[in-house]
Design a protein around this motif. Structure first.
Motif, PDB file in Angstrom:
ATOM      1  N   GLN A  13     -18.894  51.938  -7.242  1.00  0.00           N
ATOM      2  CA  GLN A  13     -20.253  52.417  -7.496  1.00  0.00           C
ATOM      3  C   GLN A  13     -21.169  51.251  -7.872  1.00  0.00           C
ATOM      4  N   LEU A  14     -20.636  50.315  -8.650  1.00  0.00           N
ATOM      5  CA  LEU A  14     -21.412  49.145  -9.046  1.00  0.00           C
ATOM      6  C   LEU A  14     -21.795  48.315  -7.820  1.00  0.00           C
ATOM      7  N   ILE A  15     -20.835  48.055  -6.961  1.00  0.00           N
ATOM      8  CA  ILE A  15     -21.106  47.286  -5.746  1.00  0.00           C
ATOM      9  C   ILE A  15     -22.162  47.996  -4.893  1.00  0.00           C
ATOM     10  N   TYR A  16     -21.997  49.295  -4.728  1.00  0.00           N
ATOM     11  CA  TYR A  16     -22.937  50.057  -3.912  1.00  0.00           C
ATOM     12  C   TYR A  16     -24.343  50.018  -4.516  1.00  0.00           C
ATOM     13  N   SER A  17     -24.447  50.138  -5.831  1.00  0.00           N
ATOM     14  CA  SER A  17     -25.766  50.104  -6.473  1.00  0.00           C
ATOM     15  C   SER A  17     -26.411  48.727  -6.319  1.00  0.00           C
ATOM     16  N   LEU A  18     -25.599  47.685  -6.323  1.00  0.00           N
ATOM     17  CA  LEU A  18     -26.139  46.337  -6.126  1.00  0.00           C
ATOM     18  C   LEU A  18     -26.661  46.166  -4.699  1.00  0.00           C
ATOM     19  N   GLU A  25     -29.454  50.946 -12.626  1.00  0.00           N
ATOM     20  CA  GLU A  25     -28.184  51.663 -12.519  1.00  0.00           C
ATOM     21  C   GLU A  25     -27.007  50.691 -12.585  1.00  0.00           C
ATOM     22  N   SER A  26     -27.131  49.548 -11.933  1.00  0.00           N
ATOM     23  CA  SER A  26     -26.020  48.588 -11.941  1.00  0.00           C
ATOM     24  C   SER A  26     -25.791  48.046 -13.348  1.00  0.00           C
ATOM     25  N   LEU A  68     -17.851  39.796  -9.800  1.00  0.00           N
ATOM     26  CA  LEU A  68     -18.289  38.604  -9.061  1.00  0.00           C
ATOM     27  C   LEU A  68     -19.581  38.881  -8.291  1.00  0.00           C
ATOM     28  N   PHE A  69     -19.645  40.027  -7.651  1.00  0.00           N
ATOM     29  CA  PHE A  69     -20.842  40.386  -6.887  1.00  0.00           C
ATOM     30  C   PHE A  69     -22.032  40.535  -7.833  1.00  0.00           C
ATOM     31  N   TYR A  70     -21.809  41.176  -8.965  1.00  0.00           N
ATOM     32  CA  TYR A  70     -22.861  41.352  -9.969  1.00  0.00           C
ATOM     33  C   TYR A  70     -23.356  39.987 -10.465  1.00  0.00           C
ATOM     34  N   ALA A 108     -28.345  42.559   5.260  1.00  0.00           N
ATOM     35  CA  ALA A 108     -29.469  43.270   4.633  1.00  0.00           C
ATOM     36  C   ALA A 108     -30.619  42.313   4.329  1.00  0.00           C
ATOM     37  N   SER A 109     -30.298  41.115   3.900  1.00  0.00           N
ATOM     38  CA  SER A 109     -31.332  40.123   3.597  1.00  0.00           C
ATOM     39  C   SER A 109     -32.060  39.684   4.858  1.00  0.00           C
TER      40      SER A 109
END
Length: 169
Positions: A13-18, A25-26, A68-70, A108-109
């Motif tokens: 969920q964290l990865i998806y929110s990022l 949310e993250s 790591l992604f965060y 996405a970028s």
């Protein structure tokens, strides 16, 4: 097993929110992920053999990937394994998976025409691949998973090439 699934779910969920750039949310999900990981560690500390179980290892890897992604999104750098709170092996496996998330972020970028971010991601994945090339991994789970870094780097390099061609037209 149940707590491991909870950790994995929150990490996903964290990865998806990022990816959706939902930073509020993250922020709450990172707190929840750390809390759930701490609970998982308390359970596994009761019996040393639990740390070798697949459900524990999978949860640690997904958690590490999310952290790591965060850290990349928030600080443009990667947290080290001590900051993440997993063993070196799980950290390296998570690093392999992270390159896939970075590839998705690069796409996405590029859609948003944030070419600086695409280039930053390409350089980071290239640096990760360069470091993995220094290891003598032989035929292990880490060696097999590290192959994904090479393929993710190739996809990102192809994206950078496509962007450079489009910009010349």
């Amino acid at each position: 097993i149940n707590q491991g699934r909870i950790v994995q779910k929150v990490a996903k969920q964290l990865i998806y929110s990022l990816h959706r750039n939902e930073l509020k949310e993250s922020g709450s999900l990172i707190v929840q992920a750390k809390k759930e990981k701490k609970t998982l560690d308390l359970i596994s500390d009761r019996k040393a053999s639990l740390k070798g179980e697949g459900s524990y290892k999978d949860a640690c890897q997904e958690y590490a990937e999310a952290i790591l992604f965060y850290s990349f999104i928030k600080e443009k750098k990667l947290a080290d394994y001590k900051e993440v709170g997993v063993c070196e092996h799980d950290y390296l496996l998570a690093m392999c998976d992270l390159t896939g998330e970075l590839g998705r972020l690069a796409v996405a970028s590029s859609i948003k025409k944030d070419y600086k971010m695409v280039d930053t991601i390409k350089n980071l994945v290239s640096d990760i691949w360069a470091e993995f090339l220094k290891f003598n991994l032989r035929n292990s789970d880490l060696r097999r998973k590290s192959d994904s870094i090479k393929w993710n780097l190739q996809k990102i390099e192809d994206l950078v090439y496509d962007i450079s061609i489009r910009e010349k037209i």
